[in-house]
Design an enzyme around this catalytic site. Structure first.
Site, PDB file in Angstrom:
ATOM      1  N   ASN A  29     -10.566  -1.311  -0.077  1.00 43.71           N
ATOM      2  CA  ASN A  29      -8.771  -1.011  -0.192  1.00 43.71           C
ATOM      3  C   ASN A  29      -8.405  -1.745  -1.394  1.00 43.71           C
ATOM      4  O   ASN A  29      -8.458  -2.683  -1.416  1.00 43.71           O
ATOM      5  CB  ASN A  29      -8.471  -1.362   0.437  1.00 43.71           C
ATOM      6  CG  ASN A  29      -6.945  -1.586   1.445  1.00 43.71           C
ATOM      7  OD1 ASN A  29      -6.508  -1.229   0.272  1.00 43.71           O
ATOM      8  ND2 ASN A  29      -6.306  -1.885   2.732  1.00 43.71           N
ATOM      9  N   CYS A  31       0.857  -1.492   0.367  1.00 46.58           N
ATOM     10  CA  CYS A  31      -0.556  -0.261   0.049  1.00 46.58           C
ATOM     11  C   CYS A  31       0.678   1.415  -0.052  1.00 46.58           C
ATOM     12  O   CYS A  31       0.554   1.992  -0.136  1.00 46.58           O
ATOM     13  CB  CYS A  31      -0.996   0.192   0.810  1.00 46.58           C
ATOM     14  SG  CYS A  31      -1.808  -1.315   1.499  1.00 46.58           S
ATOM     15  N   HIS A  47      -3.617   6.306   2.725  1.00 41.20           N
ATOM     16  CA  HIS A  47      -4.009   5.182   2.655  1.00 41.20           C
ATOM     17  C   HIS A  47      -4.923   5.123   3.424  1.00 41.20           C
ATOM     18  O   HIS A  47      -5.246   4.843   4.564  1.00 41.20           O
ATOM     19  CB  HIS A  47      -2.747   4.049   2.938  1.00 41.20           C
ATOM     20  CG  HIS A  47      -3.381   2.639   2.447  1.00 41.20           C
ATOM     21  ND1 HIS A  47      -4.126   2.735   1.456  1.00 41.20           N
ATOM     22  CD2 HIS A  47      -3.233   1.783   3.201  1.00 41.20           C
ATOM     23  CE1 HIS A  47      -4.224   1.385   0.512  1.00 41.20           C
ATOM     24  NE2 HIS A  47      -3.856   0.860   2.086  1.00 41.20           N
TER      25      HIS A  47
HETATM   26  N1  ACO Z   1     -18.089  -9.165   9.779  1.00 42.23           N
HETATM   27  C1  ACO Z   1     -18.990  -9.457  10.433  1.00 42.23           C
HETATM   28  N2  ACO Z   1     -17.640  -9.418  11.390  1.00 42.23           N
HETATM   29  C2  ACO Z   1     -16.413 -10.030  11.371  1.00 42.23           C
HETATM   30  C3  ACO Z   1     -15.906  -9.693   9.793  1.00 42.23           C
HETATM   31  C4  ACO Z   1     -17.031  -9.559   8.599  1.00 42.23           C
HETATM   32  N3  ACO Z   1     -17.003  -9.235   7.577  1.00 42.23           N
HETATM   33  N4  ACO Z   1     -14.937 -10.134  10.519  1.00 42.23           N
HETATM   34  C5  ACO Z   1     -14.328 -10.237  11.612  1.00 42.23           C
HETATM   35  N5  ACO Z   1     -15.345 -10.422  12.320  1.00 42.23           N
HETATM   36  C6  ACO Z   1     -15.803 -10.301  13.829  1.00 42.23           C
HETATM   37  C7  ACO Z   1     -14.583 -11.013  14.033  1.00 42.23           C
HETATM   38  O1  ACO Z   1     -14.338 -12.737  13.663  1.00 42.23           O
HETATM   39  C8  ACO Z   1     -14.417 -11.035  15.263  1.00 42.23           C
HETATM   40  O2  ACO Z   1     -15.394 -11.821  16.171  1.00 42.23           O
HETATM   41  P1  ACO Z   1     -15.473 -12.116  17.662  1.00 42.23           P
HETATM   42  O3  ACO Z   1     -14.431 -11.008  18.815  1.00 42.23           O
HETATM   43  O4  ACO Z   1     -16.208 -12.989  17.618  1.00 42.23           O
HETATM   44  O5  ACO Z   1     -13.966 -13.038  17.451  1.00 42.23           O
HETATM   45  C9  ACO Z   1     -15.278  -9.558  15.319  1.00 42.23           C
HETATM   46  O6  ACO Z   1     -15.526  -9.266  13.949  1.00 42.23           O
HETATM   47  C10 ACO Z   1     -14.057  -8.721  15.532  1.00 42.23           C
HETATM   48  O7  ACO Z   1     -12.470  -9.036  15.101  1.00 42.23           O
HETATM   49  P2  ACO Z   1     -11.461  -8.219  15.001  1.00 42.23           P
HETATM   50  O8  ACO Z   1     -10.361  -8.686  13.768  1.00 42.23           O
HETATM   51  O9  ACO Z   1     -10.771  -7.483  15.914  1.00 42.23           O
HETATM   52  O10 ACO Z   1     -12.092  -6.769  14.282  1.00 42.23           O
HETATM   53  P3  ACO Z   1     -11.682  -5.351  13.535  1.00 42.23           P
HETATM   54  O11 ACO Z   1     -12.502  -4.090  14.746  1.00 42.23           O
HETATM   55  O12 ACO Z   1     -10.074  -5.103  14.750  1.00 42.23           O
HETATM   56  O13 ACO Z   1     -11.760  -4.945  12.438  1.00 42.23           O
HETATM   57  C11 ACO Z   1     -10.419  -4.491  10.324  1.00 42.23           C
HETATM   58  C12 ACO Z   1     -10.821  -5.841  10.925  1.00 42.23           C
HETATM   59  C13 ACO Z   1     -11.446  -4.546   9.609  1.00 42.23           C
HETATM   60  C14 ACO Z   1      -9.762  -5.337   9.430  1.00 42.23           C
HETATM   61  C15 ACO Z   1      -9.791  -4.330  11.031  1.00 42.23           C
HETATM   62  O14 ACO Z   1      -8.977  -4.846  12.194  1.00 42.23           O
HETATM   63  C16 ACO Z   1      -8.462  -2.896   9.921  1.00 42.23           C
HETATM   64  O15 ACO Z   1      -9.252  -2.326   8.516  1.00 42.23           O
HETATM   65  N6  ACO Z   1      -7.360  -3.064   9.635  1.00 42.23           N
HETATM   66  C17 ACO Z   1      -6.345  -1.983   9.355  1.00 42.23           C
HETATM   67  C18 ACO Z   1      -6.029  -3.454   7.874  1.00 42.23           C
HETATM   68  C19 ACO Z   1      -4.914  -2.065   6.917  1.00 42.23           C
HETATM   69  O16 ACO Z   1      -5.123  -1.442   7.528  1.00 42.23           O
HETATM   70  N7  ACO Z   1      -3.826  -3.619   6.269  1.00 42.23           N
HETATM   71  C20 ACO Z   1      -2.877  -2.501   5.596  1.00 42.23           C
HETATM   72  C21 ACO Z   1      -3.234  -2.486   4.554  1.00 42.23           C
HETATM   73  S1  ACO Z   1      -3.546  -3.488   3.438  1.00 42.23           S
HETATM   74  C22 ACO Z   1      -1.825  -3.410   2.379  1.00 42.23           C
HETATM   75  O17 ACO Z   1      -0.936  -3.089   2.382  1.00 42.23           O
HETATM   76  C23 ACO Z   1      -2.740  -4.954   1.293  1.00 42.23           C
END
Ligand code: ACO
Length: 326
Positions: free
Chosen positions: A281, A114, A251
């Site tokens: 993304n 990214c 990003h």
């Molecule tokens: N729908 C419903 N529930 C979900 C989903 C979904 N799509 N995905 C995960 N959950 C659930 C999980 O299973 C978890 O359930 P549990 O508590 O029962 O175990 C709960 O939601 C919380 O999961 P987290 O992973 O802690 O959720 P979070 O709030 O952190 O959101 C996300 C996840 C959106 C991926 C976030 O962490 C994020 O955006 N992180 C950064 C991503 C990023 O910046 N990437 C870098 C660039 S990408 C690149 O370089 C290609």
């Protein structure tokens, strides 16, 4: 005489196929509400099975050419940032060079996930400022849908496909580039990966070969903890503050994450440009797509100060502070 580099044109392309949050409700256990609240994403664009990164890169360049009536015949370097090239070799950039029949152009792909587009811009600035090149196409393009596991709800809802392109040219005065910062936190690379030849780094805990695997929470924590510092480092070099910047272009990974970064850095929501609501993304394409959307809405004006901040897989980062010269 000293050479400088100036951005003179920009363009973009996104595939026509739209995938909404509701489409994901049919595929995995998720909801429009969860995706919207946790990420800010509403839709993303997805390439056809036979449409690859080179195809959308090329269309982004054609869009740039058409919008600005840009003369590309003397382009002497093409830098295509991508983590989803059509092939290991030839490069996507070589494909563009051939399609545009640019006989005197070099061609390289770079991969900084990214952060790829901002790395590409800084490299282009370096090549032009050192006198090696005069006219460079910098492209950020991805077909992440091709390496997304559509059974993994924690990643599949995030990613989309798209491409953006800038033209960077030699100038004697009025340069675009003010300063930049780049780095990498390679110890944290396991937080975001997609395996290929080697699997060594992952010992026995390798998951989902060939698809993107992400510890979303790990990346989130890293970004909120480190991006504000990286922003300050960049602005300090130019003796500026966040309030001097007209547009902050991070990003577009996650709206909530960006809001936390902005809050810590004293950056107003209104000065922040994002493309994730419409396109998800798109890794190296999010920054040029955000700028393209803002140009279409006539938000960015000539002379505005823009801070571009790329970060992601690696975990690598690269910023560039630019004066808008289009
Ligand atoms: N729908 C419903 N529930 C979900 C989903 C979904 N799509 N995905 C995960 N959950 C659930 C999980 O299973 C978890 O359930 P549990 O508590 O029962 O175990 C709960 O939601 C919380 O999961 P987290 O992973 O802690 O959720 P979070 O709030 O952190 O959101 C996300 C996840 C959106 C991926 C976030 O962490 C994020 O955006 N992180 C950064 C991503 C990023 O910046 N990437 C870098 C660039 S990408 C690149 O370089 C290609």
């Amino acid at each position: 005489m000293k050479s400088y580099a100036k951005i003179t044109a920009q363009g973009s392309y996104v595939p026509t196929k739209v995938m909404t949050n509701h489409d994901f409700e049919e595929m995995v256990d998720t909801s429009d509400d969860w995706i919207t609240t946790r990420t800010g994403i509403k839709e993303r664009r997805i390439t056809e099975d036979n449409e690859y990164t080179s195809d959308i890169s090329y269309k982004a360049v054609l869009n740039l050419k058409e919008k600005y009536n840009a003369d590309l015949t003397d382009v002497d370097m093409i830098i295509n940032a991508t983590l989803t090239p059509d092939y290991k070799t030839p490069s996507v950039a070589s494909y563009i060079q051939s399609k545009l029949n640019l006989k005197n152009s070099g061609a390289i792909d770079i991969n900084a996930a990214c952060a790829g587009f901002t790395y590409g811009l800084n490299i282009a600035n370096g090549l032009i400022s050192s006198g090696q090149n005069k006219k460079i196409l910098v492209i950020g393009s991805e077909t992440l849908s091709k390496i997304t596991d559509y059974t993994d709800r924690s990643t599949c809802i995030l990613f989309g496909d798209g491409a953006g392109a800038f033209l960077v040219e030699y100038t004697k005065n009025n340069p675009s580039f003010i300063t930049s910062t780049s780095g990498s936190d390679g110890d944290k690379g396991q937080n975001l990966y997609c395996t290929e030849l080697s699997k060594e780094m992952f010992n026995n805990h390798l998951e989902n070969e060939g698809y993107i695997v992400q510890n979303g929470r790990g990346v989130y924590k890293w970004a909120v903890g480190n991006v504000p510092r990286i922003i300050n480092e960049t602005l300090d070099k130019a003796n500026l503050k966040t309030t001097d910047v007209d547009w902050f272009v991070p990003h577009s990974a996650n709206a909530r994450m960006i809001e936390s970064i902005c809050e810590k850095s004293n950056i107003a929501k209104e000065q922040t440009l994002m493309s994730l609501q419409n396109f998800g993304n798109t890794s190296s394409a999010t920054i040029p797509l955000s700028i393209d959307l803002a140009m279409n809405e006539k938000k960015i004006k000539t002379g505005d100060l823009l801070l571009l901040v790329g970060f992601g897989g690696g975990l690598a980062y690269s910023t560039t502070l630019i004066r808008w010269t289009i």
